[in-house]
Each structure stands twice: as C-alpha cells, then as structure tokens.
Design a protein around this motif. Sequence first.
Motif, mmCIF file in Angstrom:
data_model
loop_
_atom_site.group_PDB
_atom_site.id
_atom_site.type_symbol
_atom_site.label_atom_id
_atom_site.label_comp_id
_atom_site.label_asym_id
_atom_site.label_seq_id
_atom_site.Cartn_x
_atom_site.Cartn_y
_atom_site.Cartn_z
ATOM 1 N N ILE A 42 41.612 18.325 25.770
ATOM 2 C CA ILE A 42 42.236 19.265 25.205
ATOM 3 C C ILE A 42 42.255 20.518 26.266
ATOM 4 C CG2 ILE A 42 41.906 21.211 23.382
ATOM 5 C CD1 ILE A 42 40.895 19.205 21.515
ATOM 6 N N GLU A 43 43.475 21.370 26.184
ATOM 7 C CA GLU A 43 43.489 22.540 26.817
ATOM 8 C C GLU A 43 43.922 23.761 26.129
ATOM 9 O OE1 GLU A 43 47.962 22.092 29.163
ATOM 10 O OE2 GLU A 43 46.030 21.398 30.098
ATOM 11 N N VAL A 44 43.609 24.877 26.574
ATOM 12 C CA VAL A 44 44.074 26.209 25.826
ATOM 13 C C VAL A 44 44.690 27.058 27.158
ATOM 14 C CG1 VAL A 44 43.553 28.378 24.684
ATOM 15 C CG2 VAL A 44 42.268 26.010 23.987
ATOM 16 N N HIS A 45 45.879 27.477 26.817
ATOM 17 C CA HIS A 45 46.451 28.211 27.939
ATOM 18 C C HIS A 45 46.087 29.742 27.702
ATOM 19 C CE1 HIS A 45 49.577 25.545 29.649
ATOM 20 N NE2 HIS A 45 48.557 24.791 29.480
ATOM 21 N N SER A 46 46.405 30.678 28.727
ATOM 22 C CA SER A 46 46.293 32.040 28.626
ATOM 23 C C SER A 46 47.246 32.552 27.570
ATOM 24 C CB SER A 46 46.742 32.741 29.978
ATOM 25 O OG SER A 46 48.057 32.438 30.463
ATOM 26 N N GLN A 47 46.570 33.504 26.727
ATOM 27 C CA GLN A 47 47.545 34.097 25.755
ATOM 28 C C GLN A 47 48.314 33.225 24.747
ATOM 29 O OE1 GLN A 47 49.816 37.501 27.279
ATOM 30 N NE2 GLN A 47 50.594 38.026 25.364
ATOM 31 N N GLU A 48 47.383 32.150 24.310
ATOM 32 C CA GLU A 48 47.653 31.120 23.407
ATOM 33 C C GLU A 48 46.886 30.844 22.325
ATOM 34 O OE1 GLU A 48 49.656 26.625 24.404
ATOM 35 O OE2 GLU A 48 47.496 26.721 24.887
ATOM 36 N N VAL A 49 47.351 30.568 21.156
ATOM 37 C CA VAL A 49 46.669 30.247 20.000
ATOM 38 C C VAL A 49 46.782 28.621 19.863
ATOM 39 C CG1 VAL A 49 46.340 30.418 17.485
ATOM 40 C CG2 VAL A 49 46.963 32.421 18.594
ATOM 41 N N VAL A 50 45.727 27.866 19.990
ATOM 42 C CA VAL A 50 45.690 26.595 19.766
ATOM 43 C C VAL A 50 44.960 26.158 18.568
ATOM 44 C CG1 VAL A 50 44.643 24.379 20.704
ATOM 45 C CG2 VAL A 50 45.833 26.088 22.375
ATOM 46 N N GLY A 51 45.457 25.536 17.842
ATOM 47 C CA GLY A 51 45.002 25.134 16.265
ATOM 48 C C GLY A 51 44.108 23.656 16.449
ATOM 49 N N ILE A 52 43.245 23.571 16.081
ATOM 50 C CA ILE A 52 42.522 22.327 15.832
ATOM 51 C C ILE A 52 42.381 21.821 14.185
ATOM 52 C CG2 ILE A 52 40.480 20.814 16.304
ATOM 53 C CD1 ILE A 52 41.978 21.784 18.879
ATOM 54 N N LEU A 53 43.130 20.771 13.941
ATOM 55 C CA LEU A 53 43.168 20.481 12.425
ATOM 56 C C LEU A 53 42.536 19.061 12.284
ATOM 57 C CD1 LEU A 53 46.981 21.109 11.602
ATOM 58 C CD2 LEU A 53 44.941 22.902 11.313
ATOM 59 N N GLY A 54 42.216 18.853 11.013
ATOM 60 C CA GLY A 54 41.393 17.646 10.985
ATOM 61 C C GLY A 54 40.596 17.735 9.538
ATOM 62 N N SER A 55 40.371 16.308 9.094
ATOM 63 C CA SER A 55 39.511 16.366 7.813
ATOM 64 C C SER A 55 38.064 16.588 8.060
ATOM 65 C CB SER A 55 39.955 15.222 7.271
ATOM 66 O OG SER A 55 39.223 14.022 7.901
ATOM 67 N N ASN A 56 37.176 16.582 7.093
ATOM 68 C CA ASN A 56 35.780 16.762 7.065
ATOM 69 C C ASN A 56 35.231 15.709 8.123
ATOM 70 O OD1 ASN A 56 35.471 19.395 5.839
ATOM 71 N ND2 ASN A 56 35.098 18.155 3.959
ATOM 72 N N GLY A 57 34.388 15.970 9.116
ATOM 73 C CA GLY A 57 33.873 14.702 9.777
ATOM 74 C C GLY A 57 34.819 14.407 11.010
ATOM 75 N N ALA A 58 35.882 14.995 11.098
ATOM 76 C CA ALA A 58 36.698 14.604 12.226
ATOM 77 C C ALA A 58 36.418 14.788 13.734
ATOM 78 C CB ALA A 58 38.132 15.089 12.149
ATOM 79 N N GLY A 59 35.452 15.824 13.768
ATOM 80 C CA GLY A 59 34.830 16.577 14.990
ATOM 81 C C GLY A 59 34.974 17.647 15.289
ATOM 82 N N LYS A 60 35.769 18.520 14.424
ATOM 83 C CA LYS A 60 36.228 19.994 14.715
ATOM 84 C C LYS A 60 35.098 20.775 15.005
ATOM 85 C CE LYS A 60 38.372 20.710 10.890
ATOM 86 N NZ LYS A 60 37.759 19.567 10.293
ATOM 87 N N THR A 61 34.237 20.922 14.254
ATOM 88 C CA THR A 61 32.964 21.856 14.530
ATOM 89 C C THR A 61 32.136 21.570 15.642
ATOM 90 O OG1 THR A 61 32.646 22.740 12.259
ATOM 91 C CG2 THR A 61 30.903 22.709 13.779
ATOM 92 N N THR A 62 32.317 20.087 15.911
ATOM 93 C CA THR A 62 31.110 19.520 17.279
ATOM 94 C C THR A 62 32.149 19.831 18.244
ATOM 95 O OG1 THR A 62 30.477 17.427 15.836
ATOM 96 C CG2 THR A 62 30.416 17.322 18.149
#
Length: 258
Positions: A42-62
């Motif tokens: 995954i990458e996040v650019h300067s001055q950019e909002v990157v959204g991470i979606l997924g169901s419970n247990g998909a690994g988002k908080t990890t």
Amino acid sequence: MDEIQTNNICREKRARPGSPRLCIETISTFYGEAKALDHISIEVHSQEVVGILGSNGAGKTTLLKTVTGLLSPRSGRILFEGASMEGKPCHEIIKNGIASVPEGRELFGSMSVIDNLLLGAYLLTEQKRKEILASRLEMVFSLFPILKERTKQKAETLSGGQQQMLAVGRALMSNPKLLALDEPSLGLSPILVSEMMKTLKRICDEWKVSLLLVEQNARAALKIADYVYLLERGSVALSGMCRDVISSSTIQRAYLGG
C-alpha cells in the motif's frame, strides 16, 4: 474489471497526485502463528486521503498497528519518506512524522482537554515545542472551536463527538506528516460523521497532512478518499482511485447497497 494488487505497487507508475510518502512493501504480520496480513503493499502520497475498507477481521486495524509500531511485520518493508520504519518503536515513528488516532480514542479521561492536547506534543524536542506549540494549538482550535471553550474540562466528561475531536487534535499536536485513523466515525451520529469527514479532508487539503483512514462506514470514507484499498482476509482484494472504485461491482454490492 476490479484491479487486484499482488505486486510491489511502490514501483508502479500511477496517476496519483504528489509523491509517495508512506510506502508499504509486501508486509506480512502475524499474531503468534496466525497470519493477519499477507504480503500487503500500500502507498500513501503527499496530501492524499487513502481509505482502507473491509469487513471485520479483514486486517484493517492490524495494518494500522503495523504502520504505527504497535506490531512488527515478520517480512516486508515500511518506508516513510524513504526511511525504514519497520521494527522501530512507536515513539520513534511518531518523531518521524506518523501520528495515530486509535479506535476508542484512548484519551486520558481524568485529565483536562488542554493537558491531553499538550501530551500530544510530548515527544517533540524542547526547541521544536517552543517553535510550534502556539501555532499547533491555534490550528486545533480552528478545526475544533468547542475544544477551545472547554480547555479546563476533563476529557471523560466530553460528549463522544467532542472526545473524537480531542483525539484527532492530540495527534495533530505532534506535528505529523501522516495521520493514521482507526474508525474515526465510530459511535458518532450521521451529522457528526459528516462534520468529522469534512474536517479530516480540511486537515489534508489545508495543512498538507496525508491521511490513512480505516473505516467501516464506506459511504463516509468514499466521500473524502482520493485512493482506496479493499482488504479481504488480510490481503488487498481491490484498489484504485476513489472515482473508479465507487463504480466497482464489489464495492457497490458489499458497501453501497448496489
């Protein structure tokens, strides 16, 4: 066709503004012997909002815990402005410019609003605090005027929405270049969700802070995201510019009621 990411996206050319600020290269993170993230890039650019979606247990908080140093990846690399971050302790990652707003806020409830904010600047050097403390407080109060009215009030007596504002404000006090947010809309009314998302977008646009936004409220996240990743079972299942992802049948069916 939905875009499936399996290679090193940090070396791909993409029609995205700015340059890569955060670059996650094929990281795998485990809880004991259970794999929670499987070769995620995954990458996040300067001055950019990157959204991470997924169901419970998909690994988002990890993913956020790995980026912010609460967990260490077993393999892969995390680069922030070219410097390696994997394996560094949380305080070093904060000093390098990555701040987090955890799920549940984790405020110091018995302490005042102003003391919670000042703790956000604790890891800055004494010289840096002298240079930016006043301007940082001014920034936070311009974003959340209610906090200026309640500087002496204990954090635990604030409403849920005000506590979320304080959690975001505290993170901003560390003068970050990237803000990692875990479910900032959780527990907020629809009106407050809309206001919070507008404020986060303002932080990105006006203060040039990149955002890595984990959200189960897909509708809210998609309104402000520039780029989106969908996680499924610890892997990136789909990614793309927000305007393209919204039209994806996967997103429409699973998150937007299409």
